[in-house]
Design a protein around this motif. Structure first.
Motif, PDB file in Angstrom:
ATOM      1  N   TYR A 166       0.803  -1.226   0.000  1.00 33.59           N
ATOM      2  CA  TYR A 166       0.000   0.000   0.000  1.00 33.59           C
ATOM      3  C   TYR A 166       0.841   1.283   0.000  1.00 33.59           C
ATOM      4  CZ  TYR A 166      -4.130  -2.867   0.746  1.00 33.59           C
ATOM      5  OH  TYR A 166      -5.143  -3.788   0.589  1.00 33.59           O
TER       6      TYR A 166
ATOM      7  N   LEU B  21      -0.175   3.907  -2.475  1.00 34.31           N
ATOM      8  CA  LEU B  21      -1.335   4.709  -2.069  1.00 34.31           C
ATOM      9  C   LEU B  21      -0.871   5.936  -1.297  1.00 34.31           C
ATOM     10  CD1 LEU B  21      -4.402   5.131  -1.653  1.00 34.31           C
ATOM     11  CD2 LEU B  21      -4.228   3.626   0.355  1.00 34.31           C
TER      12      LEU B  21
ATOM     13  N   GLU C 298      -8.572  -0.131   1.802  1.00 32.87           N
ATOM     14  CA  GLU C 298      -7.995   1.024   1.113  1.00 32.87           C
ATOM     15  C   GLU C 298      -8.726   2.308   1.476  1.00 32.87           C
ATOM     16  OE1 GLU C 298      -6.996   2.498  -3.447  1.00 32.87           O
ATOM     17  OE2 GLU C 298      -6.910   0.371  -2.916  1.00 32.87           O
TER      18      GLU C 298
END
Length: 238
Positions: free
Chosen positions: A17, A20, A65
């Motif tokens: 992640y 992100l 997310e």
């Protein structure tokens, strides 16, 4: 992703992640002055991601997310709130640009060109564009505009209030202001309309927009700041 012992592999999740975090940092950078370093935002965002991994509960019915994005962005904003990242001189420059745009629109009865704004401010075009870069932290609506918040309040506190009724997003739901905003966007120069659309509607960062337009990231930042100044000048009339 789990280890051989059946526990969550935190390192693997952080790696998965981390893009992100980078994406959210780049998107937030368009609203911040040039003094803010992208690496600092990413570092703080990774801390937010680590916290999200610790606190996430799949039973809450929210995708990780989505949950992580809120934590990451919150960590970045908390860090910015703790620092004086928009100086008084930058705020003054921002207001001077907005006032110049407003005067020119009233006088010319049309959207002023970039060179005309520079001339109104007594600056060369290059100096004006440098000012746009320095005031990159412009927001569309501040509480000081609509709710009388004091000049000494921290910048982020002015547009992230505890009282939802005074939140700029709530104020923007007012039909008269929404109509003025739509009219203002439609009257922006074509390239600035593209920038606003790609940034706010398509969630693209400065680097991605620059690639589409064939200009530098710095130029996209200038166009974004100038667009916001035009819109704020128009909203002052409503």
């Amino acid at each position: 992703m789990y280890t051989a012992k059946g526990t969550l592999d935190r390192d693997a999740q952080l790696q998965r992640y981390s893009p992100l975090v980078v994406r959210l940092a780049h998107h937030l950078m368009a609203r911040l002055p040039a003094s803010v370093q992208i690496d600092d935002l990413i570092q703080v965002g990774m801390i937010g991601l680590n916290e999200a991994l610790s606190r996430f509960e799949p039973t809450q019915g929210v995708q990780f997310e989505t949950f992580a994005s809120q934590r990451i962005r919150g960590a970045m904003l908390d860090e910015l709130r703790d620092g004086d990242w928009l100086s008084r001189s930058s705020r003054k420059q921002q207001k001077d640009i907005e006032a110049a745009v407003q005067r020119l629109e009233q006088r010319l009865q049309r959207v002023p060109r970039e060179s005309e704004i520079a001339h109104e401010l007594g600056l060369s075009l290059a100096e004006y564009q440098e000012s746009l870069t320095r005031v990159r932290g412009t927001q569309l609506v501040y509480l000081e505009d609509l709710a009388g918040a004091g000049e000494d309040d921290q910048f982020l506190d002015r547009y992230l209030p505890a009282d939802d009724s005074a939140n700029p997003q709530t104020m923007l739901s007012d039909q008269r202001m929404r109509t003025a905003l739509i009219e203002g966007i439609n009257k922006l120069p074509e390239r600035e309309q593209y920038v606003m659309s790609m940034y706010y509607e398509h969630d693209m960062n400065l680097k991605e927009i620059a690639a589409v337009l064939g200009v530098t990231e710095s130029r996209v930042s200038q166009l974004h700041s100038q667009s916001i100044a035009r819109l704020r000048a128009r909203l002052r009339e409503h």
